[in-house]
Design a protein around this motif. Sequence first.
Motif, PDB file in Angstrom:
ATOM      1  N   GLU A 315       0.825  -1.217   0.000  1.00  0.00           N
ATOM      2  CA  GLU A 315       0.000   0.000   0.000  1.00  0.00           C
ATOM      3  C   GLU A 315       0.858   1.267   0.000  1.00  0.00           C
ATOM      4  O   GLU A 315       0.330   2.373   0.053  1.00  0.00           O
ATOM      5  N   GLY A 316       2.192   1.096   0.019  1.00  0.00           N
ATOM      6  CA  GLY A 316       3.073   2.258  -0.053  1.00  0.00           C
ATOM      7  C   GLY A 316       3.669   2.720   1.256  1.00  0.00           C
ATOM      8  O   GLY A 316       4.264   3.805   1.314  1.00  0.00           O
ATOM      9  N   ARG A 336      -0.099  11.364   0.880  1.00  0.00           N
ATOM     10  CA  ARG A 336      -0.180  11.918  -0.479  1.00  0.00           C
ATOM     11  C   ARG A 336      -1.262  12.989  -0.602  1.00  0.00           C
ATOM     12  O   ARG A 336      -1.611  13.391  -1.705  1.00  0.00           O
ATOM     13  N   TRP A 337      -1.785  13.414   0.521  1.00  0.00           N
ATOM     14  CA  TRP A 337      -2.724  14.529   0.528  1.00  0.00           C
ATOM     15  C   TRP A 337      -2.442  15.378   1.755  1.00  0.00           C
ATOM     16  O   TRP A 337      -1.743  14.958   2.664  1.00  0.00           O
ATOM     17  N   GLY A 393      -3.930   2.121   3.407  1.00  0.00           N
ATOM     18  CA  GLY A 393      -3.500   2.541   2.070  1.00  0.00           C
ATOM     19  C   GLY A 393      -4.436   3.580   1.476  1.00  0.00           C
ATOM     20  O   GLY A 393      -3.972   4.578   0.876  1.00  0.00           O
ATOM     21  N   ARG A 394      -5.730   3.393   1.614  1.00  0.00           N
ATOM     22  CA  ARG A 394      -6.691   4.361   1.110  1.00  0.00           C
ATOM     23  C   ARG A 394      -6.539   5.702   1.825  1.00  0.00           C
ATOM     24  O   ARG A 394      -6.630   6.770   1.204  1.00  0.00           O
ATOM     25  N   ARG A 397      -3.456   7.548   0.531  1.00  0.00           N
ATOM     26  CA  ARG A 397      -3.685   8.120  -0.807  1.00  0.00           C
ATOM     27  C   ARG A 397      -4.766   9.195  -0.790  1.00  0.00           C
ATOM     28  O   ARG A 397      -4.969   9.885  -1.798  1.00  0.00           O
ATOM     29  N   GLU A 399      -8.069   8.741  -0.501  1.00  0.00           N
ATOM     30  CA  GLU A 399      -9.236   8.316  -1.303  1.00  0.00           C
ATOM     31  C   GLU A 399     -10.541   8.550  -0.534  1.00  0.00           C
ATOM     32  O   GLU A 399     -10.548   8.516   0.690  1.00  0.00           O
TER      33      GLU A 399
END
Length: 399
Positions: A315-316, A336-337, A393-394, A397, A399
């Motif tokens: 998931e990074g 990432r946000w 992971g979500r 990111r 999401e």
Amino acid sequence: MKKSWRAEKLDRLGSSIFAEVSGWKREAMAAGLDVIDLSIGSPDQPPAPEVRQALADAALRADAYAYPGTKGSRGYLGKVAEWMAYRFGVDLNPETELLSLMGTQDGLGHLALALCDPGDIAIIPNPGYPVYAAGLAVAGVEPYLMPLREERGYLPDFDAIPEEVWRKAKFMLLNYPSNPLSAVADLPFYEQAVAAAKRHDVLIVHDLAYSEMAFDGFRPPSILQVEGARDIAVEFHSMSKSFNLAGGRIGFVAGNAEAVAAMAELKGNIDFGVFLPVQEAAVAALERDMSGTVEPVGGLYERRRDLFLGALAAEGWAVPEPKATMFIWAKLPPMRWHMAEPWTSRRISREMLARYGVAMIPGDAFGSEGEGYVRIALVEEEEKLLDAAKRIGRFIRGE
């Protein structure tokens, strides 16, 4: 003016992070989220059947309900001494070098009351488990926070402790395998610790609650294995993590006879010991472990570690593999946000739970050196751990 019925010294405790995160969980569930709780380090497995049977059989005996005695039953302490010899090669006198406890938290919470006077200094790790500082606050003892950092493998630098602190300190607290850091130490480290403590006449208190939760073939040693350690050290052990007896509240302290006697004297004035059937369950757990026919509990958490960290990496979020405990100590994920305010340990923990229902503990709850990290407990079945990794992971990111 109306008198306050709350002691001012409670202000030194701060807020309990576990109570705070519990409030966050209630809010998330009220909002309809299915919460995966990876915050509290409470085993999700029951004790072995024969351990539960020993508890049940003892609880049915009519003679099981007298005061058990603070020190611990002869049967329990004798079996503890046998297990310490089996596991670590350490020979202890059950009469003078062992004391039963209602879990290690009980002993560590009362430690400073038994060993120190108000105004004394104790050296404790930063990050460290919250009860270390809480016990000092209640006893009026000043903490010297010993920084534990990743570049040193989360081991302390004894030479960096000021001479004045060594001179005033009553005890130094070590914890390997560590909660929350999951760091480990070898026997040469304990030899250095004992030598430093003897130079300065400071008692070492070693919290070895995770002795049976190690991975990759590593077997955590006891500080009492070091020659002369019993002159300067005591060690705390727990049945909670090693044998899934967390709710039974039983453990022991071993080592220096003077310090053990001081703790026994204090506890003899404030409690009557561990329920005898629980002591008998602990005896059964130790006997089962010494049979050599069962897998140590560490195997379960090693498999969970491998599964969960592999899923997180996909998931990074790449996290180094710990060598022990039920915890993952991880640097904050690569978000990432962005939010209006910076990502901190507490903000990420709070938002992760509020948005995706995954509960973890912010690293700053364990001390200032914990900022920039979170602690994740591997206390769910594999399916839920995989689900948690996907949710994380979500979140990363956005999401």
